[in-house]
Design a protein around this motif. Structure first.
Motif, mmCIF file in Angstrom:
data_model
loop_
_atom_site.group_PDB
_atom_site.id
_atom_site.type_symbol
_atom_site.label_atom_id
_atom_site.label_comp_id
_atom_site.label_asym_id
_atom_site.label_seq_id
_atom_site.Cartn_x
_atom_site.Cartn_y
_atom_site.Cartn_z
ATOM 1 N N ASN A 1 0.833 -1.532 0.088
ATOM 2 C CA ASN A 1 -0.390 -0.116 -0.116
ATOM 3 C C ASN A 1 0.756 0.549 -0.418
ATOM 4 O OD1 ASN A 1 -2.227 2.083 0.592
ATOM 5 N ND2 ASN A 1 -2.757 1.316 2.230
ATOM 6 N N PRO A 2 0.857 1.485 -1.240
ATOM 7 C CA PRO A 2 2.480 2.519 -0.981
ATOM 8 C C PRO A 2 1.542 4.142 -0.737
ATOM 9 C CG PRO A 2 2.585 1.749 -3.286
ATOM 10 C CD PRO A 2 1.092 1.086 -2.760
ATOM 11 N N THR A 3 0.502 4.552 -0.205
ATOM 12 C CA THR A 3 -0.046 5.138 0.069
ATOM 13 C C THR A 3 -0.871 5.443 1.234
ATOM 14 O OG1 THR A 3 -2.427 5.429 -0.998
ATOM 15 C CG2 THR A 3 -0.332 6.695 -1.973
ATOM 16 N N ARG B 1 0.682 11.620 -2.042
ATOM 17 C CA ARG B 1 0.554 10.670 -2.762
ATOM 18 C C ARG B 1 0.318 10.986 -4.427
ATOM 19 N NH1 ARG B 1 -3.748 8.251 -0.578
ATOM 20 N NH2 ARG B 1 -4.140 7.787 1.895
ATOM 21 N N GLU B 2 0.799 12.411 -4.869
ATOM 22 C CA GLU B 2 0.762 12.588 -5.813
ATOM 23 C C GLU B 2 1.834 12.035 -6.413
ATOM 24 O OE1 GLU B 2 1.514 16.509 -6.990
ATOM 25 O OE2 GLU B 2 -0.811 17.548 -6.012
ATOM 26 N N ILE B 3 3.077 11.428 -5.542
ATOM 27 C CA ILE B 3 4.226 10.137 -5.771
ATOM 28 C C ILE B 3 3.891 8.303 -6.131
ATOM 29 C CG2 ILE B 3 5.761 10.229 -5.563
ATOM 30 C CD1 ILE B 3 6.630 13.361 -5.183
ATOM 31 N N GLU C 1 12.052 20.524 4.671
ATOM 32 C CA GLU C 1 10.868 20.333 4.864
ATOM 33 C C GLU C 1 10.967 18.068 4.294
ATOM 34 O OE1 GLU C 1 8.395 21.049 6.157
ATOM 35 O OE2 GLU C 1 9.068 23.204 6.303
ATOM 36 N N ARG C 2 9.761 17.594 5.133
ATOM 37 C CA ARG C 2 9.375 16.263 4.585
ATOM 38 C C ARG C 2 9.769 16.279 2.848
ATOM 39 N NH1 ARG C 2 7.459 15.265 9.372
ATOM 40 N NH2 ARG C 2 5.416 15.547 9.150
ATOM 41 N N VAL C 3 10.301 15.747 2.087
ATOM 42 C CA VAL C 3 10.000 15.931 0.884
ATOM 43 C C VAL C 3 9.657 13.665 0.911
ATOM 44 C CG1 VAL C 3 12.249 15.581 0.109
ATOM 45 C CG2 VAL C 3 10.499 15.758 -1.335
#
Length: 221
Positions: A9-11, A18-20, A46-48
């Motif tokens: 579940n990648p998201t 979620r766009e990535i 910032e988290r990325v």
């Protein structure tokens, strides 16, 4: 060590963009040399969310030199290969399971899947660096196996025990503080299931890889 893992579940974690991750398929057999999902920090702190190649290859590493997939957390802050990444390239690797192989008295090794009973995602601690083409690469940190994992394999990935510890791993001012937050923390309640040897082949990446092998479980293989 950690040589294969799952992210079905990648998201599944709110920190993941979620766009990535939304366009990524469920993964049942992630292998070295593949692009994997990571969380790091940008230049503003910032988290990325990024994709990175699993195999640590900083830009100064000679072409053709083997890119390690794992880094021992013991001494990572002092080892020249990982020292800079431990100071400024710490990352998180989303996962919801990983595989280890147990040697048998006879015959091939038996793979086991380590996962949480409800299959919720968690993070491995990782180290990231950009290669000569400015592409992100990473290694997953490992530690001595805890009591749950030791009967299968003597090493295990560093499982970050909580979101609070994950934030410390990413944001701590010093490598020592970051390592203290994750190095010996309990991985939490884990299920350990014997699974199909399909997982031995990286090209097999489907639900059959995580299917419990009832016969193996009954025989203790």
């Amino acid at each position: 060590m950690c040589g294969r893992y799952t992210l079905r579940n990648p998201t599944g974690h709110p920190w993941i963009d979620r766009e990535i991750a939304g366009g990524l398929p469920p993964r049942y057999n992630i292998a070295p040399g593949q692009q994997v999902l990571t969380l790091g920090r940008d230049r503003q702190g910032e988290r990325v969310t990024r994709l990175a190649l699993w195999g640590f290859h900083p830009h100064w590493l000679p072409v053709g030199r083997r890119a390690p997939i794992n880094a021992r957390i013991e001494g990572a802050a002092e080892r020249p290969l990982f020292r800079r990444a431990c100071a400024a390239g710490r990352c998180l690797v989303p996962a919801d399971g990983w595989y280890e192989w147990q040697a048998a008295e006879t015959g091939p090794k038996q793979p086991y899947l380590f996962h949480r009973p409800d299959d919720t995602p968690f993070f491995f601690a990782g180290l990231a660096a950009r290669d000569a083409n400015d592409q992100p690469t990473l290694a997953i940190l490992t530690r001595d196996a805890d009591a749950r994992c030791a009967p299968i394999h003597q090493r295990m990935p560093v499982v970050v025990p909580s979101d609070e510890a994950a934030a410390v791993w990413l944001e701590a001012a010093t490598p020592a503080d970051a390592i203290d937050a994750v190095a010996s923390a309990e991985a939490g309640t884990l299920s350990v299931d014997p699974v199909s040897r399909r997982v031995n082949r990286p090209e097999n990446d489907d639900p059959a890889c995580v299917r419990v092998q009832v016969e193996a479980a009954g025989n203790g293989d």
